[in-house]
Motif scaffolding. Structure first.
Motif, short mmCIF file in Angstrom:
data_model
loop_
_atom_site.label_atom_id
_atom_site.label_comp_id
_atom_site.label_asym_id
_atom_site.label_seq_id
_atom_site.Cartn_x
_atom_site.Cartn_y
_atom_site.Cartn_z
N SER A 93 7.83 7.12 -6.62
CA SER A 93 6.78 7.85 -5.90
C SER A 93 5.83 8.58 -6.84
O SER A 93 4.64 8.73 -6.54
N ALA A 94 6.33 9.02 -7.99
CA ALA A 94 5.49 9.76 -8.93
C ALA A 94 4.50 8.87 -9.66
O ALA A 94 3.31 9.19 -9.77
N ARG A 95 4.96 7.72 -10.13
CA ARG A 95 4.09 6.84 -10.92
C ARG A 95 3.31 5.86 -10.05
O ARG A 95 2.25 5.39 -10.46
N TYR A 96 3.85 5.57 -8.87
CA TYR A 96 3.21 4.57 -8.00
C TYR A 96 2.98 5.16 -6.61
O TYR A 96 3.55 4.67 -5.62
N PRO A 97 2.14 6.18 -6.50
CA PRO A 97 1.93 6.84 -5.20
C PRO A 97 1.30 5.92 -4.16
O PRO A 97 1.33 6.23 -2.96
N TRP A 98 0.73 4.79 -4.59
CA TRP A 98 0.13 3.84 -3.65
C TRP A 98 1.19 3.06 -2.86
O TRP A 98 0.85 2.39 -1.88
N VAL A 99 2.45 3.16 -3.29
CA VAL A 99 3.54 2.56 -2.49
C VAL A 99 3.95 3.59 -1.45
O VAL A 99 4.60 4.58 -1.76
N ALA A 100 3.56 3.39 -0.21
CA ALA A 100 3.81 4.37 0.85
C ALA A 100 5.28 4.40 1.23
O ALA A 100 6.00 3.39 1.13
N ASP A 151 4.82 -13.09 -1.05
CA ASP A 151 4.04 -12.34 -0.04
C ASP A 151 4.49 -10.87 0.04
O ASP A 151 5.22 -10.48 0.95
N TRP A 152 3.97 -10.07 -0.88
CA TRP A 152 4.42 -8.69 -1.04
C TRP A 152 3.45 -7.67 -0.46
O TRP A 152 3.43 -6.51 -0.88
N GLN A 153 2.64 -8.04 0.51
CA GLN A 153 1.61 -7.12 1.00
C GLN A 153 2.15 -5.99 1.87
O GLN A 153 1.44 -5.01 2.12
N CYS A 154 3.40 -6.07 2.32
CA CYS A 154 3.97 -5.02 3.16
C CYS A 154 4.91 -4.09 2.39
O CYS A 154 5.73 -3.37 2.97
N LEU A 155 4.78 -4.08 1.10
CA LEU A 155 5.62 -3.29 0.20
C LEU A 155 5.65 -1.81 0.62
O LEU A 155 4.65 -1.25 1.04
#
Length: 390
Positions: free
Chosen positions: A195-202, A283-287
């Motif tokens: 979460s700290a380095r990749y905040p774009w992963v909800a 198909d990783w768009q729902c990560l």
């Protein structure tokens, strides 16, 4: 149900942009350009994005071949290089995922899934020791929602065969799928770095809540229960009013237990098998960041026949927990894990109710035959395990 004002406004703006692009036909030539469609890809642009680390390498020609369409459009690129490029072993065949139309930009651009998938391939995929395609380049335009992703051609590199709802998943394949998921989930399990380095992963609850609001998920799930009533077991149909509350309750584990990286869309159509017999995930768009049981439940219920799932589900869960413990040093309790497995099935089902019935602004994401097969398998599992009464 009418689309929300924001959704309708976005559709109008995107429609105007796509009309402009089809009239002007802009070409991408610089590395920072985002091709509006595969037809905008040029040798100059490919040279800029593929050849930076290969001195003297130049793309001399590119041929675009159509492949398939859904939430994205997929095209194959056949790429030719000069001698330096050939000596460097640069990829001569690759696939694009792009958003050239209004409907694909609404589902992949407006919802942000294309941007997330591109970042996954560029930032997270190199850190995962799993079978999954390699990404060569990703670009996204926040103003126009144009997007393009250049991906490894798995057929050319690994003789891959892509699965679909007709693919029979035998025990060996199912076990390999479980192993892939355990390796994926273990990599960042309980690690604040994610979460700290990749905040774009909800977080999964945020991903689900925002998506549900944008797509009017509760409304269209009710419509889908009517449309798919002939494949849903009577016991689940009788509890249709319990589906949405069960989905909301099932979010709790994602907030209350350690999180990891989850794929979130692990139905059988997103798996492939290499020539060496290994299962891989695309198909990783729902990560998202969430609890591993979300993926495990979805994969097992959507990939296996009901009979095999009934016979194997507990063994597959034990195998998953063994692999997960070996990688993380933490072994979740089996009974609690089986409860999570039962509860997360409703979220797997909701991936397909919105596929069957959705806003007219969204594209047909899967064939009706595929969608009904998934709804039948998942709802049958819910009936078998009384998931709505957990």
């Amino acid at each position: 149900m009418a689309a929300s004002g924001a959704t309708a406004l976005a559709a109008l703006r995107i429609g105007g942009r796509v009309a402009f692009e089809r009239l002007v036909r802009p070409k991408a030539r610089r590395a920072e350009d985002v091709p509006c469609s595969p037809g905008a890809v040029t040798p100059e642009w490919l040279t800029a994005v593929l050849c930076q680390e290969s001195p003297g390498a130049v793309v001399t020609d590119v041929v675009v071949k159509p492949a398939s369409a859904g939430t994205h459009e997929r095209h194959q690129l056949i790429v030719s290089y000069n001698d330096a490029g050939q000596r460097a072993g640069l990829p001569q065949s690759m696939f694009t995922k792009s958003l050239p139309s209004v409907v694909t930009r609404m589902i992949g651009g407006f919802n942000g899934t294309a941007r997330v998938e591109g970042r996954f391939y560029m930032q997270l995929r190199p850190q995962l020791e799993i079978e999954a395609p390699v990404g060569y380049h990703a670009a996204f335009d926040r103003q126009t929602y144009a997007s393009i992703l250049l991906l490894e051609d798995m057929v050319a590199t690994k003789s891959a065969t892509f699965c679909n709802y007709k693919t029979y998943v035998d025990r060996e394949m199912a076990e390999d799928m479980v192993d892939v998921l355990a390796a994926l989930h273990a990599r960042f399990y309980g690690d604040g770095e994610l979460s700290a380095r990749y905040p774009w992963v909800a977080s999964y609850p945020r991903w689900f809540t925002i998506g549900a609001e944008k797509m009017s998920l509760e409304h269209y799930t009710r419509k889908a229960f009517d449309a798919a009533a002939h494949v849903i077991p009577n016991s689940v149909l009788a509890q249709r009013d319990a589906v949405w509350p069960a989905a909301v309750r099932a979010l709790a584990v994602h907030d209350n237990e350690p999180q990891g990286l989850i794929h979130s869309d692990v139905h059988i159509g997103n798996w492939y098998r290499t020539g060496a017999g290994k299962m891989g995930l695309c198909d990783w768009q729902c990560l998202a960041r969430g609890h591993w049981s979300r993926d495990f439940s979805y994969a097992v219920t959507a990939a296996l026949t009901p009979e095999d799932r009934r016979n194997w589900e507990k063994d597959l869960l034990r195998r998953y927990l063994d692999r997960f413990a070996g990688l993380t040093g933490t072994r979740p309790n089996f009974d609690r894990s089986f409860l999570n497995y039962r509860q997360q099935m409703v979220h797997a089902l909701l991936m397909w109710t919105i596929t069957l019935c959705h806003s007219p602004l969204l594209p047909a994401m899967q064939s009706e035959a595929t969608t009904l097969a998934m709804i039948e398998r998942i709802s049958t599992a819910m009936a078998d395990l009384d998931s709505l009464r957990s």
